[in-house]
Design a protein around this motif. Structure first.
Motif, PDB file in Angstrom:
ATOM      1  N   PHE A  54       0.882  -1.262   0.073  1.00 23.99           N
ATOM      2  CA  PHE A  54       0.017   0.102   0.051  1.00 23.99           C
ATOM      3  C   PHE A  54       1.057   1.346  -0.195  1.00 23.99           C
ATOM      4  CE2 PHE A  54      -2.237  -3.206   2.120  1.00 23.99           C
ATOM      5  CZ  PHE A  54      -3.300  -3.446   1.906  1.00 23.99           C
ATOM      6  N   GLU A  55       0.416   2.292  -0.867  1.00 21.12           N
ATOM      7  CA  GLU A  55       1.259   3.373  -0.770  1.00 21.12           C
ATOM      8  C   GLU A  55       0.393   4.684  -0.584  1.00 21.12           C
ATOM      9  OE1 GLU A  55       4.488   2.677  -4.116  1.00 21.12           O
ATOM     10  OE2 GLU A  55       3.433   4.533  -4.264  1.00 21.12           O
ATOM     11  N   THR A  56       0.867   5.874   0.374  1.00 18.20           N
ATOM     12  CA  THR A  56       0.214   6.942   0.580  1.00 18.20           C
ATOM     13  C   THR A  56       0.646   7.828  -0.551  1.00 18.20           C
ATOM     14  OG1 THR A  56       0.450   6.480   2.951  1.00 18.20           O
ATOM     15  CG2 THR A  56       0.253   8.834   2.370  1.00 18.20           C
TER      16      THR A  56
ATOM     17  N   TRP B 222       9.651   8.633   1.558  1.00 19.43           N
ATOM     18  CA  TRP B 222       8.294   8.962   1.045  1.00 19.43           C
ATOM     19  C   TRP B 222       8.241   8.241  -0.329  1.00 19.43           C
ATOM     20  CZ3 TRP B 222       6.267  10.586   4.984  1.00 19.43           C
ATOM     21  CH2 TRP B 222       6.737  11.890   5.835  1.00 19.43           C
ATOM     22  N   PRO B 223       6.974   7.723  -0.806  1.00 17.49           N
ATOM     23  CA  PRO B 223       5.900   7.833  -0.036  1.00 17.49           C
ATOM     24  C   PRO B 223       5.816   7.015   1.022  1.00 17.49           C
ATOM     25  CG  PRO B 223       5.448   6.726  -2.062  1.00 17.49           C
ATOM     26  CD  PRO B 223       6.961   7.275  -2.225  1.00 17.49           C
ATOM     27  N   TYR B 224       5.103   7.062   2.102  1.00 16.21           N
ATOM     28  CA  TYR B 224       4.926   6.077   3.054  1.00 16.21           C
ATOM     29  C   TYR B 224       4.287   4.630   2.327  1.00 16.21           C
ATOM     30  CZ  TYR B 224       3.341   4.654   8.182  1.00 16.21           C
ATOM     31  OH  TYR B 224       3.452   4.187   9.159  1.00 16.21           O
ATOM     32  N   THR B 225       4.865   3.568   2.924  1.00 17.91           N
ATOM     33  CA  THR B 225       4.335   2.279   2.186  1.00 17.91           C
ATOM     34  C   THR B 225       4.401   1.522   3.249  1.00 17.91           C
ATOM     35  OG1 THR B 225       6.678   1.779   1.924  1.00 17.91           O
ATOM     36  CG2 THR B 225       5.738   2.595   0.177  1.00 17.91           C
ATOM     37  N   GLU B 226       3.298   0.412   3.303  1.00 20.70           N
ATOM     38  CA  GLU B 226       3.198  -0.534   3.996  1.00 20.70           C
ATOM     39  C   GLU B 226       2.876  -1.756   3.425  1.00 20.70           C
ATOM     40  OE1 GLU B 226       3.362  -2.088   6.631  1.00 20.70           O
ATOM     41  OE2 GLU B 226       4.062  -0.609   7.892  1.00 20.70           O
TER      42      GLU B 226
ATOM     43  N   LYS C 264       1.057  -0.162  11.177  1.00 24.03           N
ATOM     44  CA  LYS C 264       0.567  -0.679   9.696  1.00 24.03           C
ATOM     45  C   LYS C 264      -0.596  -0.179   9.241  1.00 24.03           C
ATOM     46  CE  LYS C 264       2.276  -4.501   8.794  1.00 24.03           C
ATOM     47  NZ  LYS C 264       3.570  -4.621   7.941  1.00 24.03           N
ATOM     48  N   GLY C 265      -0.953   1.083   9.947  1.00 19.13           N
ATOM     49  CA  GLY C 265      -2.540   1.291   9.555  1.00 19.13           C
ATOM     50  C   GLY C 265      -2.195   2.658   8.764  1.00 19.13           C
ATOM     51  N   ILE C 266      -1.702   2.453   7.261  1.00 22.77           N
ATOM     52  CA  ILE C 266      -1.187   3.374   6.421  1.00 22.77           C
ATOM     53  C   ILE C 266      -2.368   4.113   5.843  1.00 22.77           C
ATOM     54  CG2 ILE C 266      -1.613   1.580   4.539  1.00 22.77           C
ATOM     55  CD1 ILE C 266       0.860   3.206   2.900  1.00 22.77           C
ATOM     56  N   LYS C 267      -2.414   5.553   5.922  1.00 23.21           N
ATOM     57  CA  LYS C 267      -3.476   6.709   5.797  1.00 23.21           C
ATOM     58  C   LYS C 267      -3.076   7.084   4.233  1.00 23.21           C
ATOM     59  CE  LYS C 267      -3.384   8.015  10.501  1.00 23.21           C
ATOM     60  NZ  LYS C 267      -2.939   9.507  11.228  1.00 23.21           N
TER      61      LYS C 267
ATOM     62  N   ARG D 103       7.766 -10.094  -0.217  1.00 25.31           N
ATOM     63  CA  ARG D 103       7.437  -9.316   0.856  1.00 25.31           C
ATOM     64  C   ARG D 103       7.806  -7.916   0.474  1.00 25.31           C
ATOM     65  NH1 ARG D 103       9.055 -11.166   6.799  1.00 25.31           N
ATOM     66  NH2 ARG D 103      11.208  -9.764   6.670  1.00 25.31           N
ATOM     67  N   PRO D 104       6.960  -6.924   0.670  1.00 30.13           N
ATOM     68  CA  PRO D 104       7.259  -5.602   0.265  1.00 30.13           C
ATOM     69  C   PRO D 104       8.158  -4.935   1.276  1.00 30.13           C
ATOM     70  CG  PRO D 104       5.054  -5.700   0.747  1.00 30.13           C
ATOM     71  CD  PRO D 104       5.416  -7.237   0.907  1.00 30.13           C
ATOM     72  N   ARG D 105       8.930  -3.818   1.055  1.00 28.30           N
ATOM     73  CA  ARG D 105       9.470  -3.182   1.924  1.00 28.30           C
ATOM     74  C   ARG D 105       8.618  -1.880   2.558  1.00 28.30           C
ATOM     75  NH1 ARG D 105      15.325  -2.752   1.569  1.00 28.30           N
ATOM     76  NH2 ARG D 105      15.190  -0.518   1.542  1.00 28.30           N
ATOM     77  N   ASN D 106       8.502  -1.705   3.756  1.00 33.29           N
ATOM     78  CA  ASN D 106       7.650  -0.599   4.206  1.00 33.29           C
ATOM     79  C   ASN D 106       8.383   0.452   4.839  1.00 33.29           C
ATOM     80  OD1 ASN D 106       8.159  -2.844   5.884  1.00 33.29           O
ATOM     81  ND2 ASN D 106       6.707  -2.314   7.516  1.00 33.29           N
TER      82      ASN D 106
END
Ligand code: MTE
Length: 324
Positions: free
Chosen positions: A178-180, A197-201, A243-246, A257-260
Motif C-alpha cells: 500500500f502507498e500513501t 516518501w511515499p509512506y508504504t506498508e 501498519k495502518g497506512i493513511k 514481501r514488500p519493503r515498508n
C-alpha cells in the motif's frame, strides 16, 4: 479511464452511533435498535465544541452504515476529540498535534487509487467506485500504537477482503503493498525526509483477507477527518498502529514481501509483521503494558491486542520473536 464499482450512495440500510450515545449508554452495543442517520447527525451536532476536533469538524456524516456488531469491543470508545487531535501522520509533521493543525491542505476528493501488480482487474479506480457500498460497516476496535499508547475507535469501513475479491489477485500474489499519496503541496511534512516518501506498508495476503482487516473511510459515523487518513486508510487491529497506512493511493499485489517505510528506516525497531505482542519488547521500551488515552493507570497489553482468537492461526509455526 476510471473503473467503476457501485457507489456508496446506492446503499439503502443505515445505522450510526454518535459519540454521546457510545459514551452514555454502553448497553447500546448489545442493543439491536436502529438509529436513523438524520437523528444521529442531529445528536452529534449537539455536542459541546470541545467534543469536536478543529480540523475534523468539517467532515460529512455518512448516510448508510450497517452496525454488524461483529468483533466490536465493549470497552469505552476514546473521545472524538482525542482520536482526531492526537495523531501520527508524519506527512503533516512529527508532533501529535501537527496533523489536526496542518492536514487541511489535503484534498480527499476526487481521489484515485491505482491497482496494479498480480491482479485480474488492474486500473485507476475512483475511490467512490472502489468501496463496495453494501458492505459499509461500523467496527469498534481497540487500537495499540507501537509507542505504547492505545485508543478504542469506532471505525466505518468495509472489510478489505471485499475489495480484494473484486480486484481478483492472481495465484502469484502473496502480499499487498500500500502507498500513501506523495505530494509536497498537499502534504507539507514531505518537504523533510523524516521517513522515505511515499509512506508504504505491506500485508501478507491472508492477513489482508482476514475478516478483521478493514479499509476505513470514516469514524464516529462521519467521513474520515484528514488527520486520520482521509479518504481511505487501513485498519489492522491486532498490529501496531504504524501498519495502518493513511490516505492510500496505490494497492499493488506482489509476489515478495514488500519493503515498508518504517522497516527501511529502522528494521531492528519495526518488523514487517508488527503484531501486538506484550512478550517482545521494542528495543527501547517495554511492550508489556500501555496507556489508554484518557486513562491514568496503565493497562496490560494483550497478545494480538486481544484478537488472538481471530488471528493467532495466521502465525502458527512462526517464531514471533524473529518475526516481530
Ligand atoms: N500513515 C501515513 N501515511 N503516515 C504516517 O505517519 N503513521 C502511522 C499510521 N499510519 C502514519 C500512517 C502510525 S505510527 C500510527 S500510530 C497510526 O497511523 C495513527 O493513526 P491515527 O492518527 O488515526 O490514530
Amino acid at each position: 479511464m476510471l473503473l467503476k464499482f457501485p457507489k456508496i450512495s446506492e446503499v439503502k440500510s443505515h445505522e450510526i452511533t454518535p459519540e454521546n450515545i457510545y459514551q452514555g449508554r454502553r448497553s447500546f452495543l448489545q442493543d439491536s435498535a436502529r438509529i436513523g442517520a438524520g437523528m444521529a447527525v442531529a445528536a452529534f451536532g449537539l455536542q459541546s465544541p470541545e467534543g469536536r476536533a478543529e480540523a475534523g469538524s468539517e467532515t460529512k456524516a455518512l448516510e448508510n452504515i450497517i452496525r454488524a456488531g461483529t468483533f466490536d469491543t465493549d470497552e469505552r470508545p476514546t473521545s472524538f476529540k482525542a482520536i482526531t487531535t492526537y495523531n501520527n501522520f508524519y506527512e503533516f509533521g512529527t508532533g501529535k498535534e501537527d496533523p489536526a493543525r496542518n492536514a487541511h491542505s489535503l484534498q480527499p476528493r476526487p481521489w484515485t487509487v491505482r491497482v496494479d501488480g498480480h491482479v485480474e482487474n488492474p486500473g485507476d479506480y475512483d475511490l467512490d467506485d472502489l468501496i463496495r457500498p453494501h458492505a459499509l460497516q461500523e467496527r469498534i476496535y481497540r487500537m495499540r500504537c507501537v509507542e505504547a499508547w492505545s485508543m478504542v475507535i469506532p471505525w466505518v469501513g468495509i472489510p478489505l477482503a471485499e475489495i480484494i475479491k473484486k480486484l481478483g489477485p492472481t495465484s502469484k500474489a502473496k502480499y499487498i503493498l500500500f502507498e500513501t499519496l506523495k505530494d509536497r503541496k498537499q502534504m507539507p511534512g514531505q518537504r523533510r525526509r523524516v521517513i522515505p516518501w511515499p509512506y508504504t506498508e505491506g500485508l501478507r495476503l491472508d492477513e489482508a483477507m482476514n475478516p478483521l482487516t478493514l479499509m476505513a473511510v470514516g469514524l464516529y459515523g462521519r467521513d474520515l477527518p484528514n488527520q486520520n487518513g482521509a479518504p481511505m486508510r487501513l485498519v489492522v487491529p491486532w498490529k501496531y498502529g504504524f501498519k495502518g497506512i493513511k490516505s492510500i493511493v496505490r494497492i499493488k499485489f506482489v509476489e515478495h514481501r514488500p519493503r515498508n517505510s518504517w522497516r527501511v528506516l529502522a528494521a531492528k525497531e519495526y518488523g514487517f509483521y508488527a503484531n501486538v505482542n506484550p512478550e517482545v519488547d521494542h528495543p527501547r521500551w517495554t511492550q508489556a503494558n500501555e496507556r489508554r488515552i484518557g486513562e491514568f493507570r496503565r493497562r496490560k497489553t494483550l497478545m494480538f491486542n486481544g484478537y488472538a482468537d481471530e488471528v493467532a492461526h495466521l502465525y502458527s509455526g512462526m517464531n514471533l520473536r524473529k518475526n516481530f
